[in-house]
Design an enzyme around this catalytic site. Sequence first.
Site, PDB file in Angstrom:
ATOM      1  N   SER A  28       0.836  -1.337  -0.103  1.00  0.00           N
ATOM      2  CA  SER A  28      -0.129   0.105  -0.030  1.00  0.00           C
ATOM      3  C   SER A  28       0.974   1.373  -0.021  1.00  0.00           C
ATOM      4  CB  SER A  28      -0.998   0.039   1.008  1.00  0.00           C
ATOM      5  OG  SER A  28      -1.961  -0.999   0.875  1.00  0.00           O
ATOM      6  N   HIS A  30       2.876   4.411  -0.620  1.00  0.00           N
ATOM      7  CA  HIS A  30       2.630   5.962  -0.477  1.00  0.00           C
ATOM      8  C   HIS A  30       3.790   6.819  -0.692  1.00  0.00           C
ATOM      9  CE1 HIS A  30       4.166   5.902   3.651  1.00  0.00           C
ATOM     10  NE2 HIS A  30       3.082   5.105   4.047  1.00  0.00           N
ATOM     11  N   GLY A  32       6.001   8.160   1.304  1.00  0.00           N
ATOM     12  CA  GLY A  32       6.807   7.952   2.497  1.00  0.00           C
ATOM     13  C   GLY A  32       7.737   6.709   1.993  1.00  0.00           C
ATOM     14  N   HIS A  33       7.179   5.639   1.574  1.00  0.00           N
ATOM     15  CA  HIS A  33       8.034   4.723   0.937  1.00  0.00           C
ATOM     16  C   HIS A  33       8.574   5.119  -0.341  1.00  0.00           C
ATOM     17  CE1 HIS A  33       4.224   2.359   2.634  1.00  0.00           C
ATOM     18  NE2 HIS A  33       5.305   1.590   3.170  1.00  0.00           N
ATOM     19  N   GLU A 144      11.876   7.184   9.579  1.00  0.00           N
ATOM     20  CA  GLU A 144      11.704   7.750  11.133  1.00  0.00           C
ATOM     21  C   GLU A 144      10.338   7.766  11.617  1.00  0.00           C
ATOM     22  OE1 GLU A 144      13.630  11.804  11.473  1.00  0.00           O
ATOM     23  OE2 GLU A 144      15.677  10.707  11.022  1.00  0.00           O
ATOM     24  N   LYS A 145       9.482   7.462  10.615  1.00  0.00           N
ATOM     25  CA  LYS A 145       8.021   7.691  11.087  1.00  0.00           C
ATOM     26  C   LYS A 145       7.596   6.571  11.988  1.00  0.00           C
ATOM     27  CE  LYS A 145       3.343   7.158  10.191  1.00  0.00           C
ATOM     28  NZ  LYS A 145       3.140   6.021  10.925  1.00  0.00           N
ATOM     29  N   ASP A 146       8.423   5.357  11.908  1.00  0.00           N
ATOM     30  CA  ASP A 146       8.372   4.357  12.842  1.00  0.00           C
ATOM     31  C   ASP A 146       9.760   4.232  13.571  1.00  0.00           C
ATOM     32  OD1 ASP A 146       5.923   2.831  11.978  1.00  0.00           O
ATOM     33  OD2 ASP A 146       7.052   3.269  10.198  1.00  0.00           O
ATOM     34  N   VAL A 171       7.719  11.365   5.639  1.00  0.00           N
ATOM     35  CA  VAL A 171       7.200  12.565   4.827  1.00  0.00           C
ATOM     36  C   VAL A 171       5.753  12.797   5.093  1.00  0.00           C
ATOM     37  CG1 VAL A 171       6.637  12.493   2.255  1.00  0.00           C
ATOM     38  CG2 VAL A 171       8.682  11.551   2.930  1.00  0.00           C
ATOM     39  N   SER A 180       0.821   7.304   5.881  1.00  0.00           N
ATOM     40  CA  SER A 180       0.812   6.084   6.203  1.00  0.00           C
ATOM     41  C   SER A 180      -0.254   5.213   5.696  1.00  0.00           C
ATOM     42  CB  SER A 180       0.258   6.079   7.955  1.00  0.00           C
ATOM     43  OG  SER A 180       0.072   4.774   8.243  1.00  0.00           O
TER      44      SER A 180
END
Length: 270
Positions: A28, A30, A32-33, A144-146, A171, A180
């Site tokens: 999925s 987005h 960020g990825h 860094e989101k996680d 992002v 996310s």
Amino acid sequence: MKILLSNNDLNEALYDVSNLGFVPTMGSLHKGHISLIKKSLKECKKTIVSIFINPTQFNNKIDFKKYPRNNKKDMSILKKLKIDFLYMPKVEDIYYPKRKASIKLKKKDKILCAKFRKGHFEGVIDVMERLTKKIKPQKIYMGEKDYQQLYLIKKYVQKKYNAKIISCKTVRDNNKLAFSSRNILLSKYELTQARKISKEIFLLKKKLSKSKNIKKLIINKRKELIDSFNIKFDYIELRDKFSLKVSNKVKNSKLFIAYFIKKIRLIDNF
Ligand code: AMP
């Protein structure tokens, strides 16, 4: 883009590949990825992206079942990005022969999501070890989101294998909400709520740097957000970004949050 659906495919494709960048994902995809993938494409000769929704890191069966799956769209995004390999293993490819994971978190690491999602990081570390052993990348790109995941993988996986973990900035959309995969599960109204909450936490972080009573400000904001948005917090805590110990100063600290909008759990750090 070569699509690798089994361990055989993977071994054949990576036989003589060096300078390999690896972006592990649960799909999925987005923005960020995409930022992680672009970084790998820029820094490494070859880039492999995995899409694997790892069952062992879900502490809740319904959450696993409901996790968004969008393989067709993901494949078209990855094709356009011109990655070299897409690895989409089946559960048997990763967990055969079945070995019980012997991963144990140290007591001081059982904080934040490790406290609220029992077994989650043991599952994450286990799958990352298995993927790293198979893929043998030089670099692994993580967000860094996680932040706690990144911290633990650096601590438990990076040392054991010859792969460098590259941390990548979170992002966000124009409203400061971090991209996310779980955002897809929110209704339009809930998405707007999540954006408002992100803005509030941004402002709170700013306020904290000018305040003498950090603890009180956080407690008050927590109450205020619960009342205004009808959300449930797992945590909202200021912690040192190097040690993850609870902190009472803003310098070198991050504000970590995990909360539920209805049944959807969102995490972020600021
Ligand atoms: P996931 O598919 O959620 O397991 O995420 C795969 C990788 O993408 C992890 O390293 C995440 O930290 C990273 N990631 C997820 N969302 C973002 C974001 N908004 N910005 C940067 N990286 C992200």
